[in-house]
Design an enzyme around this catalytic site. Structure first.
Site: not given
Ligand code: SAH
Length: 345
Positions: A332, A190, A158-159, A111, A91, A115, A118, A289, A213-215, A104
């Site tokens: 995505c 990212s 993907g990463e 992947c 996508e 996570c 995701c 999301n 992506s810290l979270h 994007c």
């Molecule tokens: N693998 C890379 C890039 C892809 S994800 C990464 O981890 O950064 C792009 C961003 O979307 C990342 O910050 C990821 O943590 C975030 N993301 C993934 N799933 C999500 C969700 N359900 N809601 C909000 N952000 C999300």
């Protein structure tokens, strides 16, 4: 088949030398692929017919097919589901901002990172994208809309740092003066925190924007929702980020998806401010999301703005990401899963 579109010019010259072809032909073909964006070898009219036939027999042009295209009625965001030459799906999402169109893009089919929140990781990993498949997402969106793509974010499926060599090649191709000529300053990458590759990227001193992506603010919470944290903890990750900024003088962007009851308390906002204090950074707060299997809920509006205010009060630069394409589920990973498993919601 030879993947011509993944070759940088010196490689193409090498390949043409191996075919005993004059060097200037490689420049012509490179320009057909990346500047004029030919869809077939037949279009390359300044090449002799015999050469066009020879290339068509030996090489692929790596074209993607738009299998589905969803356009948001709210803000014009476009979500593409592309079919790859081998039948897999990825996508891309085109977002319209005042400062231009931002695309994007995906870097892998699926992947490995796992996570918990995701969608892209849920159906597992299939394969890396080739440089040309990453690039073609940009060319296709440009061709389809007839509009300029001024920014690229590598935040799709993907990463990117887990497909490092191909992503580096993509970065080289997309900024080639004989191609799209897009400045690295207009590209964000990212990562969930592949620390060894962050050091390598820093040493290359590219001008791209790095997003992390810290979270979460503690290893226990981050380790629970992001398996990569069990390999490299928050301290190791932030050390790598400091090294990156020292080397490149680029501001890093930290992504923080707010999940109700998991990482959105006032205490966690204070911890986040303390972790990033003094670093050249920007914090992007994203209401998470909803993904069915994950079951995480986004934080409420009040909670989100309180979190932002706690950061701002401590001198941190933090903004809440605007939701685009809400009516087409533009986050995505979801369309690909529908395509792979028809009948899913
Ligand atoms: N693998 C890379 C890039 C892809 S994800 C990464 O981890 O950064 C792009 C961003 O979307 C990342 O910050 C990821 O943590 C975030 N993301 C993934 N799933 C999500 C969700 N359900 N809601 C909000 N952000 C999300």
């Amino acid at each position: 088949m030879i993947d011509l579109k993944s070759m940088v010019l010196p490689e193409m010259e090498e390949y043409f030398r191996s075919l005993d072809l004059p060097r200037f032909r490689s420049k012509q073909v490179f320009s057909w692929l990346h500047e004029k964006r030919a869809a077939s070898f037949d279009e390359m009219t300044n090449l002799p017919l015999s050469l066009r036939q020879q290339l068509a027999e030996q090489c692929t042009l790596t074209t993607l097919v738009i299998e589905r295209k969803l356009v948001s009625q709210l803000d014009g965001t476009i979500k593409y589901l592309y079919r790859l030459p081998d039948g897999n799906h990825i996508e891309s999402v085109l977002m319209r901002y005042e400062h231009g169109n931002s695309l994007c893009i995906s870097s892998q089919v699926g992947c490995k990172m796992g996570c918990a929140f995701c969608a892209s990781t849920k159906a597992g990993f299939v394969r890396n994208l080739t440089p040309s498949e990453i690039l073609e997402q940009v060319y296709m969106a440009g061709r389809d809309t007839g509009e300029k793509i001024s920014n690229i974010v590598m935040m799709g499926i993907g990463e990117p740092l887990d497909n490092y060599e191909n992503v580096l090649r993509f970065l080289e191709l997309v900024s080639d003066p004989n191609g799209l000529n897009l400045s690295h300053r207009h590209i964000s990458l990212s990562t969930c925190g592949v620390v060894d590759k962050i050091y390598d990227l820093a040493d290359r001193d590219l001008q791209i924007t790095l997003s992390i992506s810290l979270h979460a603010t503690t290893d226990s919470t981050r380790g629970e929702i992001m398996p990569i944290n069990r390999r490299w903890g928050i301290k190791e990750l932030l050390d790598a980020c400091r090294y990156y900024t020292d080397k490149t003088h680029r501001r890093i962007s930290y992504e923080y998806a707010l999940i109700a009851g998991v990482n959105d308390s006032r205490k966690q906002a204070e911890e986040l401010a303390a972790l990033l204090k003094g670093m050249l950074c920007h914090i992007n707060l994203i209401p998470v999301n909803y993904v069915r299997e994950a079951g995480y809920e986004k934080s409420g509006k009040g909670q989100i703005y309180a979190f932002q205010k706690a950061l701002n009060d401590r001198g941190m630069n933090a903004t809440v990401r605007r939701t685009l394409g809400a009516d087409i589920n533009a986050a995505c990973g979801q369309l690909r899963r529908e395509a792979e498993e028809p009948g899913r919601e």
